[in-house]
Motif scaffolding. Structure first.
Motif, PDB file in Angstrom:
ATOM      1  N   GLY A 272       0.798  -1.207   0.000  1.00 27.28           N
ATOM      2  CA  GLY A 272       0.000   0.000   0.000  1.00 27.28           C
ATOM      3  C   GLY A 272       0.835   1.262   0.000  1.00 27.28           C
ATOM      4  N   LYS A 273       2.106   1.139  -0.165  1.00 25.84           N
ATOM      5  CA  LYS A 273       2.952   2.338  -0.205  1.00 25.84           C
ATOM      6  C   LYS A 273       3.134   2.805  -1.632  1.00 25.84           C
ATOM      7  N   GLU A 274       3.191   4.065  -1.789  1.00 23.36           N
ATOM      8  CA  GLU A 274       3.315   4.613  -3.148  1.00 23.36           C
ATOM      9  C   GLU A 274       4.755   4.516  -3.639  1.00 23.36           C
ATOM     10  N   VAL A 275       4.851   4.085  -4.847  1.00 19.21           N
ATOM     11  CA  VAL A 275       6.167   3.964  -5.461  1.00 19.21           C
ATOM     12  C   VAL A 275       6.132   4.710  -6.773  1.00 19.21           C
ATOM     13  N   VAL A 276       7.137   5.495  -7.036  1.00 19.90           N
ATOM     14  CA  VAL A 276       7.181   6.211  -8.301  1.00 19.90           C
ATOM     15  C   VAL A 276       8.075   5.464  -9.252  1.00 19.90           C
ATOM     16  N   LEU A 277       7.495   5.088 -10.366  1.00 24.47           N
ATOM     17  CA  LEU A 277       8.301   4.412 -11.383  1.00 24.47           C
ATOM     18  C   LEU A 277       9.094   5.464 -12.125  1.00 24.47           C
ATOM     19  N   ASN A 278      10.331   5.232 -12.294  1.00 26.24           N
ATOM     20  CA  ASN A 278      11.155   6.265 -12.907  1.00 26.24           C
ATOM     21  C   ASN A 278      11.396   6.018 -14.381  1.00 26.24           C
ATOM     22  N   GLY A 279      10.592   5.228 -14.944  1.00 30.89           N
ATOM     23  CA  GLY A 279      10.715   5.031 -16.385  1.00 30.89           C
ATOM     24  C   GLY A 279      11.610   3.882 -16.756  1.00 30.89           C
ATOM     25  N   THR A 280      12.181   3.259 -15.820  1.00 32.69           N
ATOM     26  CA  THR A 280      12.993   2.092 -16.138  1.00 32.69           C
ATOM     27  C   THR A 280      12.300   0.853 -15.615  1.00 32.69           C
ATOM     28  N   THR A 281      12.814  -0.242 -15.995  1.00 30.93           N
ATOM     29  CA  THR A 281      12.214  -1.496 -15.537  1.00 30.93           C
ATOM     30  C   THR A 281      13.103  -2.187 -14.505  1.00 30.93           C
ATOM     31  N   ASP A 282      14.040  -1.468 -14.015  1.00 25.89           N
ATOM     32  CA  ASP A 282      14.952  -2.073 -13.041  1.00 25.89           C
ATOM     33  C   ASP A 282      14.228  -2.489 -11.771  1.00 25.89           C
ATOM     34  N   ASN A 283      13.116  -1.858 -11.520  1.00 27.29           N
ATOM     35  CA  ASN A 283      12.431  -2.082 -10.261  1.00 27.29           C
ATOM     36  C   ASN A 283      11.549  -3.321 -10.289  1.00 27.29           C
ATOM     37  N   TYR A 284      11.440  -3.997 -11.422  1.00 22.41           N
ATOM     38  CA  TYR A 284      10.510  -5.113 -11.557  1.00 22.41           C
ATOM     39  C   TYR A 284      11.227  -6.385 -11.927  1.00 22.41           C
ATOM     40  N   LYS A 285      10.647  -7.467 -11.497  1.00 21.17           N
ATOM     41  CA  LYS A 285      11.149  -8.768 -11.948  1.00 21.17           C
ATOM     42  C   LYS A 285       9.935  -9.632 -12.303  1.00 21.17           C
ATOM     43  N   TYR A 286      10.174 -10.485 -13.229  1.00 26.82           N
ATOM     44  CA  TYR A 286       9.100 -11.383 -13.641  1.00 26.82           C
ATOM     45  C   TYR A 286       9.207 -12.670 -12.868  1.00 26.82           C
ATOM     46  N   THR A 287       8.128 -13.118 -12.373  1.00 28.36           N
ATOM     47  CA  THR A 287       8.132 -14.423 -11.714  1.00 28.36           C
ATOM     48  C   THR A 287       7.651 -15.437 -12.728  1.00 28.36           C
ATOM     49  N   THR A 288       7.824 -16.637 -12.416  1.00 28.42           N
ATOM     50  CA  THR A 288       7.361 -17.696 -13.316  1.00 28.42           C
ATOM     51  C   THR A 288       5.842 -17.669 -13.336  1.00 28.42           C
ATOM     52  N   PRO A 289       5.259 -18.105 -14.471  1.00 26.67           N
ATOM     53  CA  PRO A 289       3.805 -18.082 -14.538  1.00 26.67           C
ATOM     54  C   PRO A 289       3.196 -18.850 -13.379  1.00 26.67           C
ATOM     55  N   SER A 290       2.406 -18.209 -12.625  1.00 25.78           N
ATOM     56  CA  SER A 290       1.852 -18.842 -11.439  1.00 25.78           C
ATOM     57  C   SER A 290       0.411 -19.255 -11.654  1.00 25.78           C
ATOM     58  N   ARG A 291      -0.168 -18.749 -12.720  1.00 22.16           N
ATOM     59  CA  ARG A 291      -1.557 -19.149 -12.934  1.00 22.16           C
ATOM     60  C   ARG A 291      -1.900 -19.109 -14.413  1.00 22.16           C
ATOM     61  N   GLU A 292      -3.003 -19.648 -14.706  1.00 22.00           N
ATOM     62  CA  GLU A 292      -3.441 -19.656 -16.094  1.00 22.00           C
ATOM     63  C   GLU A 292      -4.805 -18.983 -16.195  1.00 22.00           C
ATOM     64  N   VAL A 293      -5.045 -18.500 -17.365  1.00 27.19           N
ATOM     65  CA  VAL A 293      -6.339 -17.858 -17.583  1.00 27.19           C
ATOM     66  C   VAL A 293      -6.996 -18.500 -18.808  1.00 27.19           C
ATOM     67  N   THR A 294      -8.284 -18.730 -18.690  1.00 24.97           N
ATOM     68  CA  THR A 294      -9.028 -19.298 -19.825  1.00 24.97           C
ATOM     69  C   THR A 294      -9.512 -18.159 -20.713  1.00 24.97           C
ATOM     70  N   VAL A 295      -9.278 -18.311 -21.989  1.00 21.82           N
ATOM     71  CA  VAL A 295      -9.686 -17.260 -22.932  1.00 21.82           C
ATOM     72  C   VAL A 295     -10.667 -17.856 -23.944  1.00 21.82           C
ATOM     73  N   GLU A 296     -11.800 -17.241 -24.033  1.00 25.35           N
ATOM     74  CA  GLU A 296     -12.790 -17.660 -25.037  1.00 25.35           C
ATOM     75  C   GLU A 296     -12.875 -16.617 -26.123  1.00 25.35           C
ATOM     76  N   TYR A 297     -12.820 -17.068 -27.353  1.00 27.07           N
ATOM     77  CA  TYR A 297     -12.973 -16.155 -28.495  1.00 27.07           C
ATOM     78  C   TYR A 297     -14.422 -16.236 -28.981  1.00 27.07           C
ATOM     79  N   TRP A 298     -15.086 -15.144 -28.965  1.00 24.82           N
ATOM     80  CA  TRP A 298     -16.497 -15.104 -29.365  1.00 24.82           C
ATOM     81  C   TRP A 298     -16.672 -14.252 -30.611  1.00 24.82           C
ATOM     82  N   LYS A 299     -17.640 -14.658 -31.386  1.00 26.74           N
ATOM     83  CA  LYS A 299     -18.035 -13.812 -32.520  1.00 26.74           C
ATOM     84  C   LYS A 299     -19.387 -13.200 -32.165  1.00 26.74           C
TER      85      LYS A 299
END
Lengths: 368, 187
Positions: A272-299
């Motif tokens: 809940g603390k505010e963080v200012v992103l400074n335009g770089t991605t140094d502050n983030y890391k990707y974790t391994t996919p932890s979940r899946e999402v179902t996607v339906e394509y509709w017409k």
């Protein structure tokens, strides 16, 4: 002088005063001795006068009619609008009723008209009866969002784009201008207009409804992006002097940039603390996919382009299923990358238009 | 008339010669105020304005279609001149009528009344004619259109067709009229 066509034209000329010279003298001499000619002239004159009276009356009537004629002003009052709408709805129903072959309804199956090779999935089956009880229709319903326009149906409220205070949402743009609300308005009735009945047996369905068609269903892994830094906010300093301590080596130049940049995006982390992103991605890391999402394509039958996301399943309407799609989640928000374009997926169980992410900082984070 | 606006005099004349009946309405509307003011100033009232103006524009219509017609003033001046003459004529008739009125009461019916009755029979016969014949004879006797204009208006092949058709129609009407009269009545 014989009474023939020539004499008739000669008499006309005489009566109109167009006979002159020797022809006139000769005619007058003949007139004196020829009783038949006298009768012909007399009758011709009488008839000509009667014709003139009739024609004069006709012209006077014409003038009166034209002068008194006022330009009709047709004002469309709300009552007339309602009358027109009702008439259109009735006409629609009649056309739909007669245009559908009864043979479609004899198999005890859904009367859904299939437009694609894939089978439509019936998710809801309901029967509507109109309030005046004069007309009952069994309607097969596939999806509550975009029912076919062949019959008036009850539809959920048109999708709205929620206005949020977050700056990220403010900078997003609506890419689809299709006005669903407007397109449905002419063909739908409000919930108050009909009484809803549950009906499982659709064998006697009279009306075939064109509805949304599920094209395919896939599962995608969601890459979670989470801020990975230990932050230290010196509370005694003003907001403009917030410095972010990242896990990587601190960069004084960037800290300077933080102070001055107004467009940097503020996000709220898990604590809940505010963080200012400074335009770089140094502050983030990707974790391994932890979940899946179902996607339906509709017409969608009304060519609606948008999505619906309930937290576990994303329904995409009008999106080409051949497009490459990847999902990322940042700060509990889902983003879809369709052929290189990032869209924000909002979890609200409503029908939403595709909203493109335009914030450069956020895009950098997502495209990393 | 809506959509016509101010037309040049020559345009109006040309359109009258082509048999455009909307020109009657145009003339009527253009001169209504002028004629009304004139009639009201000269012992008239609003009820007669319509009759006077209708008669005036119809007189213009007929005159324009005469072969020797030549407009030597503005069209509005011409229309007003006709309207004034018609109104003076009407006033004259009204003053005469007052004098004769008492005599009529004593004499009862007159020859003129008999004549009008005869004419009304012919008028009825004309009205019962088939539409093409009626229009053809009206265009010729009343409007004074040339055979060429009549051919154009009634979609006849040419002027000669109009000429022969006119004779046929008249002969037919004459036969009907003569059937209603004794020959002696016509002499």
């Amino acid at each position: 002088m014989k009474m023939n066509e020539q004499t008739y034209h000669l008499i006309n000329k005489y009566l109109k005063g167009e006979l002159m010279g020797s022809k006139l003298d000769k005619f007058k001499a003949e007139l004196k001795k020829n009783i038949e000619l006298q009768i012909a002239i007399k009758s011709q004159k009488e008839i000509a006068e009667a014709i003139e009276i009739v024609r004069e009356k006709e012209l006077k009537a014409f003038i009166s009619e034209q002068v008194s004629k006022k330009t009709p002003i047709f004002v469309i009052t709300p009552t007339i609008k309602i009358a027109f709408a009702s008439a259109a709805a009735i006409a629609f129903l009649v056309i739909a009723f007669f245009s559908i072959s009864p043979s479609n309804n004899n198999h005890g199956e859904s009367a859904v008209e299939e437009k694609n090779d894939t089978e439509p999935i019936v998710t809801e089956q309901k029967t509507y009866m109109w309030a005046d009880s004069t007309l009952e229709e069994n309607i097969t319903k596939i999806d509550t969002q975009t029912l076919a326009i062949t019959v008036p149906t009850i539809l959920p409220p048109a999708p709205e784009i929620e206005v949020v205070d977050d700056e990220i949402e403010e900078e997003m743009t609506v890419i689809d201008d299709y006005d669903l609300e407007e397109s449905l308005a002419t063909n739908t009735l409000t919930r108050d207009d009909a009484i809803l009945y549950d009906e499982k047996d659709l064998s006697n369905a009279d009306v075939v409804v064109m509805e949304d068609v599920l094209l395919s269903e896939r599962r995608y892994s969601v890459n979670l992006i989470s801020p990975n830094f230990s932050q230290k906010i010196s509370e005694d300093e003003s907001l403009n002097k917030i410095q972010v301590q990242t896990t990587t080596a601190s960069k004084p130049k960037r800290a300077k940039k933080i102070k001055s940049t107004q467009k940097d995006v503020e996000i709220t982390n898990a604590e809940g603390k505010e963080v200012v992103l400074n335009g770089t991605t140094d502050n983030y890391k990707y974790t391994t996919p932890s979940r899946e999402v179902t996607v339906e394509y509709w017409k969608s039958v009304v060519n609606y382009v948008g999505y619906k996301y309930n937290g576990s399943k994303v329904k995409l309407y009008g999106i080409d299923q051949n497009k490459s799609a990847t999902f990322k989640e940042l700060d509990n928000r889902l983003y879809i990358n369709l052929d290189g374009t990032q869209f924000f997926i909002e979890k609200n169980n409503k029908y939403n238009r595709m909203v493109e992410v335009t914030n450069p900082t956020l895009l950098k984070v997502l495209n990393e | 008339m809506f959509g016509i606006g101010n037309l040049q005099d020559q345009t109006i004349l040309d359109r009258i010669k082509d048999g455009d009946e909307q020109m009657l309405v145009h003339l009527y509307k253009q001169h209504y105020t002028m004629v009304k003011n004139f009639v009201l100033k000269n012992s008239g009232d609003e009820t007669v304005v319509d009759d006077i103006l209708q008669d005036s524009v119809i007189a213009v219509w007929k005159n324009v279609n005469k072969p020797n017609f030549l407009l030597q003033s503005k069209l509005s001046t011409y229309v007003m001149a006709i309207a004034k003459n018609l109104w003076y004529k009407e006033l004259k008739k009204r003053s005469k009528f007052k004098l004769v009125d008492e005599t009529n009461h004593l004499n009862g019916g007159s020859e003129e009344m008999n004549l009008n009755m005869d004419q009304s029979i012919i008028v009825q016969l004309v009205q019962n004619m088939d539409e093409t014949c009626k229009r053809l004879l009206s265009y010729f006797y009343f409007d004074g259109f040339s055979n060429k204009v009549i051919a154009k208006k009634l979609n006849f092949a040419n002027s000669d067709t109009v000429k022969s058709k006119k004779y046929q129609c008249f002969k037919k009407l004459q036969a009907t009229v003569l059937g209603s009269y004794k020959k002696e009545d016509l002499i």
